[in-house]
Design a protein around this motif. Structure first.
Motif, PDB file in Angstrom:
ATOM      1  N   LEU A  13     -37.654 -19.420 -67.933  1.00  0.00           N
ATOM      2  CA  LEU A  13     -37.388 -18.349 -68.894  1.00  0.00           C
ATOM      3  C   LEU A  13     -36.013 -18.528 -69.529  1.00  0.00           C
ATOM      4  O   LEU A  13     -35.853 -18.385 -70.745  1.00  0.00           O
ATOM      5  N   TYR A  14     -34.998 -18.860 -68.717  1.00  0.00           N
ATOM      6  CA  TYR A  14     -33.656 -19.086 -69.258  1.00  0.00           C
ATOM      7  C   TYR A  14     -33.663 -20.230 -70.271  1.00  0.00           C
ATOM      8  O   TYR A  14     -33.003 -20.156 -71.320  1.00  0.00           O
TER       9      TYR A  14
ATOM     10  N   ASP B 159     -41.757 -15.485 -80.912  1.00  0.00           N
ATOM     11  CA  ASP B 159     -41.658 -14.534 -82.021  1.00  0.00           C
ATOM     12  C   ASP B 159     -41.002 -13.245 -81.541  1.00  0.00           C
ATOM     13  O   ASP B 159     -40.142 -12.675 -82.215  1.00  0.00           O
ATOM     14  N   ARG B 160     -41.411 -12.781 -80.380  1.00  0.00           N
ATOM     15  CA  ARG B 160     -40.839 -11.553 -79.811  1.00  0.00           C
ATOM     16  C   ARG B 160     -39.357 -11.726 -79.509  1.00  0.00           C
ATOM     17  O   ARG B 160     -38.536 -10.829 -79.791  1.00  0.00           O
ATOM     18  N   CYS B 161     -38.983 -12.870 -78.947  1.00  0.00           N
ATOM     19  CA  CYS B 161     -37.591 -13.119 -78.596  1.00  0.00           C
ATOM     20  C   CYS B 161     -36.711 -13.161 -79.840  1.00  0.00           C
ATOM     21  O   CYS B 161     -35.616 -12.588 -79.870  1.00  0.00           O
TER      22      CYS B 161
ATOM     23  N   MET C 240     -30.045  -2.673 -75.419  1.00  0.00           N
ATOM     24  CA  MET C 240     -30.726  -3.592 -74.514  1.00  0.00           C
ATOM     25  C   MET C 240     -31.421  -2.838 -73.379  1.00  0.00           C
ATOM     26  O   MET C 240     -32.575  -3.118 -73.042  1.00  0.00           O
ATOM     27  N   TYR C 241     -30.699  -1.874 -72.804  1.00  0.00           N
ATOM     28  CA  TYR C 241     -31.312  -1.088 -71.735  1.00  0.00           C
ATOM     29  C   TYR C 241     -32.440  -0.215 -72.276  1.00  0.00           C
ATOM     30  O   TYR C 241     -33.453  -0.017 -71.602  1.00  0.00           O
TER      31      TYR C 241
ATOM     32  N   ALA D 110     -32.801 -12.694 -71.358  1.00  0.00           N
ATOM     33  CA  ALA D 110     -33.847 -12.962 -70.364  1.00  0.00           C
ATOM     34  C   ALA D 110     -34.143 -11.727 -69.527  1.00  0.00           C
ATOM     35  O   ALA D 110     -35.297 -11.489 -69.137  1.00  0.00           O
ATOM     36  N   ASP D 111     -33.125 -10.925 -69.243  1.00  0.00           N
ATOM     37  CA  ASP D 111     -33.333  -9.727 -68.430  1.00  0.00           C
ATOM     38  C   ASP D 111     -34.245  -8.710 -69.099  1.00  0.00           C
ATOM     39  O   ASP D 111     -34.780  -7.816 -68.422  1.00  0.00           O
ATOM     40  N   LEU D 112     -34.418  -8.818 -70.397  1.00  0.00           N
ATOM     41  CA  LEU D 112     -35.328  -7.909 -71.092  1.00  0.00           C
ATOM     42  C   LEU D 112     -36.773  -8.105 -70.651  1.00  0.00           C
ATOM     43  O   LEU D 112     -37.601  -7.204 -70.796  1.00  0.00           O
ATOM     44  N   TYR D 113     -37.090  -9.295 -70.093  1.00  0.00           N
ATOM     45  CA  TYR D 113     -38.480  -9.667 -69.878  1.00  0.00           C
ATOM     46  C   TYR D 113     -38.856  -9.895 -68.416  1.00  0.00           C
ATOM     47  O   TYR D 113     -40.036 -10.064 -68.116  1.00  0.00           O
ATOM     48  N   LYS D 114     -37.893  -9.931 -67.506  1.00  0.00           N
ATOM     49  CA  LYS D 114     -38.204 -10.326 -66.132  1.00  0.00           C
ATOM     50  C   LYS D 114     -39.188  -9.372 -65.458  1.00  0.00           C
ATOM     51  O   LYS D 114     -40.125  -9.814 -64.779  1.00  0.00           O
TER      52      LYS D 114
END
Length: 313
Positions: A192-193, A267-269, A124-125, A225-229
């Motif tokens: 987003l959430y 699609d990305r998510c 994830m990081y 969600a933190d992947l995109y903020k």
């Protein structure tokens, strides 16, 4: 014996999660069903929403919804999320689109083992630090690096837009108590959430089984969600604060919705969740498959359900 009521559509007939609209936020209206569409009626007229192609319907204060409207949303595999004013509070959500538990089982297996949980957290990081090697970092080192990255993002966008920034500060009970950037962040992050939550439950995953976040019913939602903020909601909040719209919360939701529409976000998510939980499965649709229930047969084996096993004694 015939089962009463309308027959739900078969899973292959539904729109895949990654091909749907992201979200629509409604407040102060009555929500009904008209054929295969959701209708929202308020003083300005009636809006029709195609339920089968909607990811998440966010219901704010002053909304009333009929049983038939909820039935259509359930049949369509669309998530309904009840939220507070300006979409800031979260109350409840609807159902899953998937009949398969493959992703859920993979999520539970990976999360319940410390080594595999750390491996997913590192991945994830790594998705947030392109080009950097995170394989040898501890979770504490990763968390510190992420904190520095987010603080730098706030500082850079403050310098870019000329909007002052001190820190993330908000009161969920009083939306207007925070400054414009924090208001825009709260509204955009909540939207987003809701969208990420709709993808997670549509794929049959658990919102509560997080890898970085833990102890909350939406831990996995916050993980994803933190992947995109840093890419989506933070620059958007500073841009809107610089423009100073009359209703910054509403403007944040509309602007984020426009970004989702143009960037194939669903699609990305879906791809990101599948990459984290089932990295060896390629591009197979995780929501596909027949509606079959198996019985556990020990180890990694399953046998068919709805079958009489054994002999009469």
């Amino acid at each position: 014996m015939a089962v009463p009521g309308a027959r739900p559509p078969d899973l292959p007939d539904l729109v895949r999660a990654q091909d749907r609209l992201t979200f629509i936020y409604l407040e102060k209206c009555s929500i009904h069903r008209e054929a295969n569409a959701i209708t929202a009626t308020e003083e300005r007229g009636v809006m029709r929403i195609p339920a089968a192609s909607l990811g998440a319907l966010l219901l704010g204060p002053g909304t009333t919804v009929t049983q038939q409207a909820m039935l259509l949303m359930a049949e369509s595999g669309s998530t309904v999320v009840w939220v507070g004013e300006e979409g800031v509070r979260y109350y409840a959500h609807g159902r899953s689109l998937s009949h398969s538990s493959r992703l859920l089982e993979a999520q539970a297996r990976l999360m319940s083992n410390q080594s595999s949980r750390l491996r997913v957290a590192r991945e994830m990081y790594a998705m947030r630090f392109p080009g950097e090697d995170t394989s040898g970092l501890t979770i504490q080192q990763l968390r510190g690096r992420e904190g520095s990255r987010i603080r730098r993002a706030y500082r850079d966008h403050s310098n870019r837009t000329g909007v002052p920034w001190s820190r993330r500060d908000y009161d969920v009970a009083v939306f207007e108590a925070s400054d414009p950037v924090n208001q825009a962040l709260s509204a955009a992050n909540t939207s987003l959430y809701g969208v990420v939550h709709s993808v997670i439950v549509a794929l049959g995953c658990s919102p509560g089984l997080g890898f970085v976040h833990t102890g909350h019913a939406r831990s996995f939602v916050y993980d994803i969600a933190d992947l995109y903020k840093a890419e989506l909601t933070i620059p958007l909040a500073f841009d809107l604060a610089a423009e100073a719209p009359f209703d910054i919360g509403s403007a944040a939701r509309r602007a984020l919705r426009d970004q989702f529409r143009g960037g194939a976000f669903l699609d990305r998510c879906v791809r990101d969740i599948r990459r984290l939980l089932l990295p060896d499965d390629g591009e197979e649709d995780a929501t596909s498959g027949e509606n079959i229930v198996y019985l556990w047969d020990g180890a990694q084996q399953n046998v068919a359900g709805a079958t009489a096993y054994g002999t009469d004694g």
